[in-house]
Design a protein around this motif. Structure first.
Motif, PDB file in Angstrom:
ATOM      1  N   LYS A 175     -37.268 -22.678 -15.875  1.00  0.00           N
ATOM      2  CA  LYS A 175     -36.052 -21.925 -15.468  1.00  0.00           C
ATOM      3  C   LYS A 175     -35.134 -22.474 -14.605  1.00  0.00           C
ATOM      4  CE  LYS A 175     -37.052 -18.124 -17.837  1.00  0.00           C
ATOM      5  NZ  LYS A 175     -36.273 -17.585 -18.828  1.00  0.00           N
ATOM      6  N   GLN A 176     -35.645 -23.020 -13.135  1.00  0.00           N
ATOM      7  CA  GLN A 176     -34.613 -23.455 -12.027  1.00  0.00           C
ATOM      8  C   GLN A 176     -35.342 -24.477 -11.393  1.00  0.00           C
ATOM      9  OE1 GLN A 176     -31.365 -22.602 -11.606  1.00  0.00           O
ATOM     10  NE2 GLN A 176     -31.574 -24.079 -10.174  1.00  0.00           N
ATOM     11  N   MET A 177     -34.795 -25.715 -11.328  1.00  0.00           N
ATOM     12  CA  MET A 177     -35.344 -26.483 -10.598  1.00  0.00           C
ATOM     13  C   MET A 177     -34.297 -27.292  -9.721  1.00  0.00           C
ATOM     14  SD  MET A 177     -38.205 -28.745 -12.955  1.00  0.00           S
ATOM     15  CE  MET A 177     -38.932 -29.186 -11.783  1.00  0.00           C
ATOM     16  N   ASP A 178     -34.476 -27.581  -8.611  1.00  0.00           N
ATOM     17  CA  ASP A 178     -33.500 -27.954  -7.861  1.00  0.00           C
ATOM     18  C   ASP A 178     -34.073 -29.400  -7.116  1.00  0.00           C
ATOM     19  OD1 ASP A 178     -31.652 -28.541  -5.763  1.00  0.00           O
ATOM     20  OD2 ASP A 178     -31.982 -26.876  -4.416  1.00  0.00           O
ATOM     21  N   PRO A 213     -28.886 -31.835 -19.325  1.00  0.00           N
ATOM     22  CA  PRO A 213     -27.425 -31.629 -18.427  1.00  0.00           C
ATOM     23  C   PRO A 213     -27.945 -31.432 -17.031  1.00  0.00           C
ATOM     24  CG  PRO A 213     -27.050 -30.133 -20.252  1.00  0.00           C
ATOM     25  CD  PRO A 213     -28.381 -30.557 -20.292  1.00  0.00           C
ATOM     26  N   PHE A 214     -27.172 -32.184 -16.141  1.00  0.00           N
ATOM     27  CA  PHE A 214     -27.633 -32.318 -14.799  1.00  0.00           C
ATOM     28  C   PHE A 214     -27.594 -30.954 -14.167  1.00  0.00           C
ATOM     29  CE2 PHE A 214     -26.875 -36.873 -15.418  1.00  0.00           C
ATOM     30  CZ  PHE A 214     -28.079 -37.329 -15.319  1.00  0.00           C
ATOM     31  N   ILE A 215     -26.625 -30.196 -14.648  1.00  0.00           N
ATOM     32  CA  ILE A 215     -26.534 -28.776 -14.112  1.00  0.00           C
ATOM     33  C   ILE A 215     -27.737 -27.943 -14.306  1.00  0.00           C
ATOM     34  CG2 ILE A 215     -25.564 -27.597 -15.971  1.00  0.00           C
ATOM     35  CD1 ILE A 215     -24.185 -27.111 -12.451  1.00  0.00           C
ATOM     36  N   ASN A 216     -28.833 -28.242 -15.180  1.00  0.00           N
ATOM     37  CA  ASN A 216     -29.867 -27.728 -15.348  1.00  0.00           C
ATOM     38  C   ASN A 216     -30.745 -27.990 -14.247  1.00  0.00           C
ATOM     39  OD1 ASN A 216     -28.743 -26.930 -17.818  1.00  0.00           O
ATOM     40  ND2 ASN A 216     -30.193 -27.709 -19.036  1.00  0.00           N
ATOM     41  N   ILE A 217     -30.849 -29.044 -13.486  1.00  0.00           N
ATOM     42  CA  ILE A 217     -31.636 -29.211 -12.421  1.00  0.00           C
ATOM     43  C   ILE A 217     -30.974 -29.104 -11.115  1.00  0.00           C
ATOM     44  CG2 ILE A 217     -33.268 -30.595 -13.638  1.00  0.00           C
ATOM     45  CD1 ILE A 217     -31.676 -33.314 -12.500  1.00  0.00           C
ATOM     46  N   ASN A 218     -29.663 -28.188 -11.053  1.00  0.00           N
ATOM     47  CA  ASN A 218     -28.946 -27.940  -9.967  1.00  0.00           C
ATOM     48  C   ASN A 218     -28.198 -29.047  -9.181  1.00  0.00           C
ATOM     49  OD1 ASN A 218     -28.205 -25.791  -8.366  1.00  0.00           O
ATOM     50  ND2 ASN A 218     -30.072 -25.933  -6.927  1.00  0.00           N
TER      51      ASN A 218
END
Length: 187
Positions: free
Chosen positions: A113-116, A135-140
């Motif tokens: 779901k969300q990784m930083d 996409p890099f936006i998926n990993i914040n």
């Protein structure tokens, strides 16, 4: 147009399916651009279609970063796991730039779901991010990039590629990936 293009374009949108309509994945590729028409939003929102995903990482609101052992991180999104043909292909790609599977970290983000990943950049843990269809936006990481056009940001090389499935079956993408990897690892 490829599936990953639509995933990138609509990644933060809620998509709806109208009963009796052909799913977008089947109908969009069959139409030419001149036959596409604009559709107004329905006055009453429809229930979103949920598709179950098999995840390689726990699907929670915030997933802790795994411990990385190498300076090269490869991101993939393959559920439930990376296929044998993609593993063999990746191994050949790495061998071409004098690397191997044991010398890189491969992280399958399927279902996450969300990784930083910002702490990895701040700590200079990773020197090379190679993303196959993620996409890099998926990993914040708010990095806007063109595929196969490597960028060096704060001492870290970033490369965005099509998914391994797409690269493996398309010579144009293979050549573009090879050119980008040469810029990063053989310059």
């Amino acid at each position: 147009m490829s599936k990953s293009f639509y995933q990138l374009l609509y990644q933060n949108e809620t998509l709806y399916r109208v009963q009796g309509e052909t799913p977008v994945s089947e109908s969009v590729e069959a139409r030419s651009p001149s036959s596409m028409i604009a559709v107004e939003e329905p006055a009453v929102p429809l229930a979103p279609v949920s598709t179950p995903k098999v995840s390689a990482l726990p699907a929670s609101t915030s997933v802790p970063l795994p411990r990385l052992n190498h300076q090269i991180l490869i991101l993939v999104d393959e559920a439930p796991a990376m296929s044998a043909s993609n593993t063999i292909f990746l191994e050949k790609v790495l061998k071409a730039v004098n690397l191997n599977l044991e010398g890189v970290d491969i992280l399958n983000l399927a279902g996450a779901k969300q990784m930083d990943f910002r702490p990895l950049l701040q700590n200079k843990t990773v020197h090379h991010f190679i993303s196959f269809g993620v996409p890099f936006i998926n990993i914040n990481l708010e990095i806007m990039m063109n595929r196969y056009d490597p960028k060096r940001i704060s001492g870290v090389n970033f490369l965005l590629s099509e998914s391994l499935d797409i690269v493996q079956t398309d010579d144009k993408n293979k050549r573009a990936l090879w050119g980008a990897l040469k810029k990063i690892f053989m310059a």
